[in-house]
Design a protein around this motif. Structure first.
Motif, PDB file in Angstrom:
ATOM      1  N   ASN A   1      45.910  74.037  65.060  1.00  0.00           N
ATOM      2  CA  ASN A   1      44.712  74.852  64.830  1.00  0.00           C
ATOM      3  C   ASN A   1      45.159  76.239  64.367  1.00  0.00           C
ATOM      4  O   ASN A   1      45.461  77.124  65.169  1.00  0.00           O
ATOM      5  N   GLU A   2      45.193  76.431  63.053  1.00  0.00           N
ATOM      6  CA  GLU A   2      45.709  77.684  62.488  1.00  0.00           C
ATOM      7  C   GLU A   2      44.865  78.875  62.908  1.00  0.00           C
ATOM      8  O   GLU A   2      45.402  79.946  63.232  1.00  0.00           O
ATOM      9  N   ALA A   3      43.544  78.707  62.948  1.00  0.00           N
ATOM     10  CA  ALA A   3      42.670  79.826  63.317  1.00  0.00           C
ATOM     11  C   ALA A   3      42.914  80.262  64.749  1.00  0.00           C
ATOM     12  O   ALA A   3      42.934  81.463  65.056  1.00  0.00           O
ATOM     13  N   ALA A   4      43.100  79.292  65.653  1.00  0.00           N
ATOM     14  CA  ALA A   4      43.343  79.627  67.055  1.00  0.00           C
ATOM     15  C   ALA A   4      44.678  80.339  67.218  1.00  0.00           C
ATOM     16  O   ALA A   4      44.784  81.318  67.976  1.00  0.00           O
ATOM     17  N   MET A   5      45.709  79.874  66.526  1.00  0.00           N
ATOM     18  CA  MET A   5      47.020  80.518  66.645  1.00  0.00           C
ATOM     19  C   MET A   5      46.977  81.945  66.101  1.00  0.00           C
ATOM     20  O   MET A   5      47.587  82.850  66.675  1.00  0.00           O
ATOM     21  N   LYS A   6      46.236  82.171  65.028  1.00  0.00           N
ATOM     22  CA  LYS A   6      46.123  83.531  64.482  1.00  0.00           C
ATOM     23  C   LYS A   6      45.354  84.437  65.443  1.00  0.00           C
ATOM     24  O   LYS A   6      45.693  85.615  65.598  1.00  0.00           O
ATOM     25  N   PHE A   7      44.330  83.886  66.094  1.00  0.00           N
ATOM     26  CA  PHE A   7      43.591  84.674  67.077  1.00  0.00           C
ATOM     27  C   PHE A   7      44.506  85.096  68.218  1.00  0.00           C
ATOM     28  O   PHE A   7      44.497  86.271  68.635  1.00  0.00           O
ATOM     29  N   LEU A   8      45.294  84.178  68.750  1.00  0.00           N
ATOM     30  CA  LEU A   8      46.192  84.504  69.852  1.00  0.00           C
ATOM     31  C   LEU A   8      47.227  85.532  69.426  1.00  0.00           C
ATOM     32  O   LEU A   8      47.585  86.428  70.208  1.00  0.00           O
ATOM     33  N   GLU A   9      47.711  85.428  68.205  1.00  0.00           N
ATOM     34  CA  GLU A   9      48.672  86.406  67.713  1.00  0.00           C
ATOM     35  C   GLU A   9      48.044  87.799  67.638  1.00  0.00           C
ATOM     36  O   GLU A   9      48.653  88.798  68.063  1.00  0.00           O
TER      37      GLU A   9
ATOM     38  N   ALA B   1      36.785  87.131  74.360  1.00  0.00           N
ATOM     39  CA  ALA B   1      36.983  87.507  72.955  1.00  0.00           C
ATOM     40  C   ALA B   1      37.087  86.260  72.079  1.00  0.00           C
ATOM     41  O   ALA B   1      36.536  86.222  70.969  1.00  0.00           O
ATOM     42  N   GLY B   2      37.771  85.228  72.569  1.00  0.00           N
ATOM     43  CA  GLY B   2      37.910  84.001  71.793  1.00  0.00           C
ATOM     44  C   GLY B   2      36.583  83.318  71.543  1.00  0.00           C
ATOM     45  O   GLY B   2      36.336  82.793  70.453  1.00  0.00           O
TER      46      GLY B   2
END
Length: 465
Positions: free
Chosen positions: A452-460, A419-420
């Motif tokens: 990496n804000e985008a990566a942290m939001k994806f994981l959330e 998914a990532g």
């Protein structure tokens, strides 16, 4: 059929399909021993009966065989005709999550990116001007050395500087017992060429650095995983494996283990050395991350008399990956053998890169840079661990140093990685760090992921789903 019955029926098929995919794509190679039913059930968070049925499905497909009293093994590849027939019936997914996929994805990272699956520090943390100044200084030096092969054993001033640095962590070796290499990877390759023949057993930690699995398999070795605990290899598991296996080599990280970030205790280090002596195997100590921890950690080589431990280090993680400067330290006769193998396989290493690294070390700029790196890592690692904990991820440790966190996401991290990849987020699923390559809920997360804000939001979002 009830919902629970349907779910119970699907689980074995799902587990068998995941394993079949890894066998078909060579992520699980012929001859690889699958985990025991108990271990697979624990790792995959399913019942033992689910694992039994999944293994039976793989046996029925001709992908796995059961060996009485030994376990389950991947069978030799079948004919191309049968393989094509199976491929038509069960087409492979568009994205195959294996070691090659992760290596390719890491190379495609944009400059300065802080991806969760990154294997290097953010570029803007490294001292570009320090390296560039050393390159300019070396380029201005006199002599014709730049036009010739360098010494097979490596640039002497660098080996002298390395001997001094090793003494600071309790490893006493003279320069003539150090051989420089094109990175730590080549150092490991030289050792493998010296010790391994087809059919030999190699112990690796589980989890461990994934590139080793394919490298040792290429020599025809059989790879056996030893579970890694917080203070080093699980000694009880190691003793149990040694009761039935005769390894030639055991490769491990003593300091800032990749991927868990843990560091071996002195007690465990001594027990590993005792077992190596009793069972007559060599230890390859990969200390590529040790400079990020400093001198206050136990190295196996500091406890050894020079006969059992082969010590490997390098500078790709802390200075510049493109310099490709590493080294191996061993007792005198083995160091000579490794020099000879290096001459046969690579003629020599790059004296240009070695002079650059020597200049940085001798002028003491390297130590000052390391202090800055440790401070940035400590801050980011804590922030990343805190953010992951808030969204329901369980962190091991967390480690007190290094580049990585080892985290339990409570769901198949292969699916998270798939998914990532669709959203431009690179993840390093835990399956790639195990010699079994089985799906798992664990994942290696780079300490700098908090940047990496985008990566942290994806994981959330992924954890909410």
């Amino acid at each position: 059929m009830s919902l629970q019955t349907k779910q119970d029926h699907r689980l074995p098929a799902q587990l068998a399909a995941r394993l079949a995919q890894r066998i078909e794509t060579h992520a699980l190679r012929p001859g690889t021993r699958l985990p025991s039913i108990r271990n697979c059930a624990v790792e995959s968070r399913v019942s033992r009966s689910t694992v039994v049925e999944a293994y039976e499905r793989l046996i029925a497909q001709g992908l796995v065989e059961s060996r009485r009293g030994s376990g389950f093994y991947v069978r030799l590849r079948q004919t191309n005709k049968l393989a094509r027939r199976r491929a038509v019936a069960h087409p492979a997914p568009a994205t195959v999550l294996d070691v090659s996929w992760l290596l390719r994805a890491q190379r495609r990272q944009s400059p300065g990116s802080e991806q969760p699956g990154a294997g290097l520090l953010p570029e803007h943390w490294l001292d570009h001007e320090m390296v560039a100044a050393a390159v300019r200084g070396v380029g201005r030096s006199r002599g014709s050395w730049l036009l010739k092969y360098g010494p097979i054993e490596g640039y002497l001033p660098l080996r002298e500087a390395l001997a001094t640095r090793l003494a600071h962590v309790g490893i006493e070796v003279p320069p003539d017992q150090i051989v420089t290499t094109a990175g730590a990877t080549e150092a490991i390759d030289l050792v493998a060429r010296r010790f391994l023949a087809p059919g030999d057993v190699v112990f690796v930690e589980d989890p461990a650095w994934f590139v080793m699995f394919a490298r040792f398999a290429a020599f025809g070795a059989r790879i056996v995983g030893v579970p890694r605990a917080q203070d080093g290899p699980d000694i009880a598991a190691l003793e149990s494996l040694l009761a039935r296996e005769r390894p030639k080599l055991f490769i491990l990280n003593s300091v800032l283990h990749n991927p868990t970030g843990s560091t071996m205790s002195a007690l465990v280090a001594n027990r590993v050395l005792e077992l190596a002596q009793r069972h007559d195997f060599m230890i390859l100590e990969d200390d590529i991350y040790g400079d990020l921890q400093g001198s206050h950690a136990t190295r196996l080589a500091s406890l050894d008399d020079g006969r059992r431990v082969i010590y490997v280090g390098g500078f790709s993680k802390t200075l510049a990956a493109s310099l490709r400067v590493g080294f191996v330290a061993a007792h005198p006769s083995l160091a000579q053998e490794l020099r000879d193998i290096k001459a046969l396989t690579g003629l020599s290493s790059s004296e240009l890169g070695e002079r650059v690294v020597a200049r940085i070390i001798v002028e003491r700029r390297y130590e000052r840079m390391l202090e800055r790196l440790r401070g940035k890592l400590d801050e980011c690692r804590n922030r990343t661990a805190e953010a992951l904990t808030k969204i329901g991820v369980k962190i091991v440790g967390p480690p007190t140093g290094g580049m990585y966190l080892w985290a339990d996401f409570g769901r198949d991290t292969n699916e998270l990685a798939t998914a990532g990849s669709r959203e431009g987020v690179l993840l390093a699923p835990g399956s790639l760090f195990s010699p079994t390559q089985l799906p798992t809920t664990w994942m290696r997360v780079a300490a700098a992921t908090c940047l990496n804000e985008a990566a942290m939001k994806f994981l959330e979002r992924a954890m909410r789903r």
